[in-house]
Every structure is written in C-alpha cells, then in structure tokens.
Scaffold this active site. Structure first.
Site: not given
Length: 351
Positions: A245-246
């Site tokens: 994620h991210n």
C-alpha cells in the site's frame, strides 16, 4: 504455433537494412540458433552466441548490420541495427495473427451492472463481472472471468487477460496490459496492535495505473491505506511481484519477478529492480538506480546507484566482499598454521 510467413514479408515487417542469400522456405516457427531447423527463423541477439551462427540451420536469421559471415545455401540473412528489437517487432505481428481481437461486444454470460459504462468498441468476454458505476474504455479487450469493481475505471486500448481483478475505485489508464491473474486493489497489509490483538486498519485508498504499463501474471498491487498506490507511465512489472500500500513507482521502471516492495516506498523514474529484490518500507530508491538480484534494500538509495547484497552495498564493494569471502577457508588455514608455529604464551588465567 501456427505461423506462415514468407521471407519477403518478414523483411518488410522488421525493416531489414540489408539482405544476404535467399530462401524459398515458408517460415513456420521461431527457434534459437542452436535448435533451429529449416522453416524456422532465428536471431543473434547476444554477441556471445555469434559462434553458433555459421552452423545454424534456420532458413532466416536476423543479424546485426556488421555481421560479415556468409549464409548457407538456401538460407537468408536479414541485417538490422538491433536483432532483438527486430524480433520483437516480428512477434508483435505474430501476436496479432495468433490472437486476433474478437469483434466488439459483451458476451451473453457476462454480468454487467445497469450503471456500468462500456464503450461500444470494447470487448467483454465470458463470465466477466462489471459492477456499478464501472467504466471500460474504447477498444479495450476484457477476456474471460475478469472482475471490474464498483466505480473502477479502465481506459482505452487496454488488454485485461483472463482472471484479472480490478477492485473498486481503482483506475487503469490507457494502453495498459494486465496479464493473467493480476490483482489491483487488494487490501493493504495494515494492522495496529491494540489490547493484545492485531486490529485491522481499513484501507480506503485506490490503485492508479498510468498509461502504457504492463503487469505480469499473478502480480498483486495493494490499495492505499489512504490516497493511492501508483505505477507510473511506461513501467513494466514482471510476474509474481508484490507491491504494498501507498507505494509510488515512477515512469519507465523495470521490476522483475518475485520482488517485494513494502509500504510507502517511492521508486523514482527509470529505476530497475532485478529478481527477488526486497525493499523495506518508507524508503526512496533514486532515479535510475539499479538493484541487482536478491538484494535486500534497507536504506534510501541514491539516484544512479547500483547495489548488490543483503544488506545492500555498492555493487563493486559487494563484489570485492564476495571474492574475499571465497578466500576465508584458506585464511583460517593460514591462521591455524601460524598459531601452531607461534603458540601464544599462556596467561595466568590460562594456567
């Protein structure tokens, strides 16, 4: 492979700059220099195989412009600036012949939400699911059993192969190719340890795939905890890669198989990560950096650096360490001999 091309057709496709010899064979397959037979086409893409060219039995061989050998009887040499690129151009044409795009339309077995918007020029194959508010753009080809979630958006001229999953809210821009089993938008791996338990942190961001990206089979990209996980324009990702994620990946990067990238990593433009690279979280890999196979990255990487090893070191430094590591047995033997020749004096504590 059912292939049937004349040597003249091949020369036109790859835009051969010069020819030598001739053949009447129809080309039916592609093979390596060592295994090719009559009716095959081969190429010299790596100079280390140059010695195999004179004995190669292929009917057509794609060669560098400066190769000066002579073809065998009934054999044609096609000279180009870059044989590997020329073969790629030929394979692109073969791909069109072998797997032509079906006519636009939606297969009767597909399940399409009433609010989904699918371009008239797009193709949606058998057993696909397109949920509410999803968009599929012009000339995009969605093969069998693809899932497109709520309010996801697929751009123009994309190709989603069987079993692809594009989860809710994720965005795929134009000319993107997703190989079999790609997953975009699985939950990021986020938990907080509270009162003796691992409590899930909701992952409410999305995945954004920019133009001209290709993602290999069974690769997974997690949705962001917030904001978005991004893959930049022109980046190519191999099979079996995990992107957390991210993560933000820049333009025209190469990321090879079995690489794992932890959360909130930034990979700048033109970086290369070879096979089985591991990247710890919240790091930056600078523009144009090269991370060699099985390297473990646990600190920021400067632009243009080349790293190797676990933990990662500058490439030449790690090479020197590897050379010295091989000499360790010899070094210990020398130390043993020296200790026998010059025994250490006993101290009072040894008595």
């Amino acid at each position: 492979m059912e292939l049937s091309l004349t040597s003249q057709e091949i020369a036109a496709i790859i835009e051969a700059r010069a020819t030598r010899g001739a053949t009447t064979e129809t080309i039916r397959d592609i093979a390596s220099l060592a295994t090719a037979r009559a009716g095959d086409i081969s190429f010299l893409g790596n100079p280390k195989y140059k010695a195999e060219v004179p004995a190669c039995a292929a009917s057509v061989i794609i060669l560098p412009i400066d190769y000066d050998g002579e073809p065998r009887p009934g054999q044609l040499y096609l000279h180009v600036d870059n044989p590997s690129a020329a073969l790629a151009k030929l394979c692109a044409r073969i791909e069109q012949l072998l797997w032509p795009r079906p006519a636009p339309g939606i297969h009767p077995s597909a399940v399409i939400a009433p609010t989904a918007r699918i371009a008239a020029s797009a193709t949606v194959g058998p057993l696909c699911v397109v949920e509410e508010g999803a968009v599929i753009g012009e000339r995009t080809h969605v093969e069998a059993q693809v899932f497109v979630g709520r309010h996801a958006a697929i751009g123009d001229d994309c190709w989603l192969m069987p079993g692809v999953r594009v989860a809710s809210e994720c965005v795929v821009k134009n000319r993107v190719r997703l190989q079999i089993g790609v997953v975009l938008g699985s939950d990021g791996f986020g938990y907080e340890f509270i009162n003796g338990r691992h409590e899930k942190v909701p992952q409410v961001g999305r995945v954004l795939i920019e133009d001209d990206v290709e993602i290999g089979a069974n690769t997974t990209l997690d949705r962001a905890r917030f904001s978005q996980t991004v893959v930049g324009q022109g980046t190519k990702i191999d099979n079996l890669v995990q992107i957390a994620h991210n993560v933000v990946i820049g333009k025209h990067c190469l990321i090879c198989s079995q690489t794992g990238i932890s959360g909130s990593v930034t990979i700048e433009d033109y970086a290369v990560l070879a096979g089985q690279v591991g990247v710890a979280g919240h790091l930056t890999i600078g523009r144009g950096a090269k991370i060699t196979a099985q390297t473990g990255v646990n600190a920021n990487v400067s632009p243009g650096a080349t790293l190797k090893g676990t933990p990662a070191n500058p490439y030449m430094f790690e090479q020197r360490i590897n050379v010295l590591r091989q000499r360790l047995p010899e070094l210990f033997q020398r130390v043993d001999r020296l200790e026998k020749k010059f025994p250490a004096e006993k101290t009072s504590s040894d008595a």
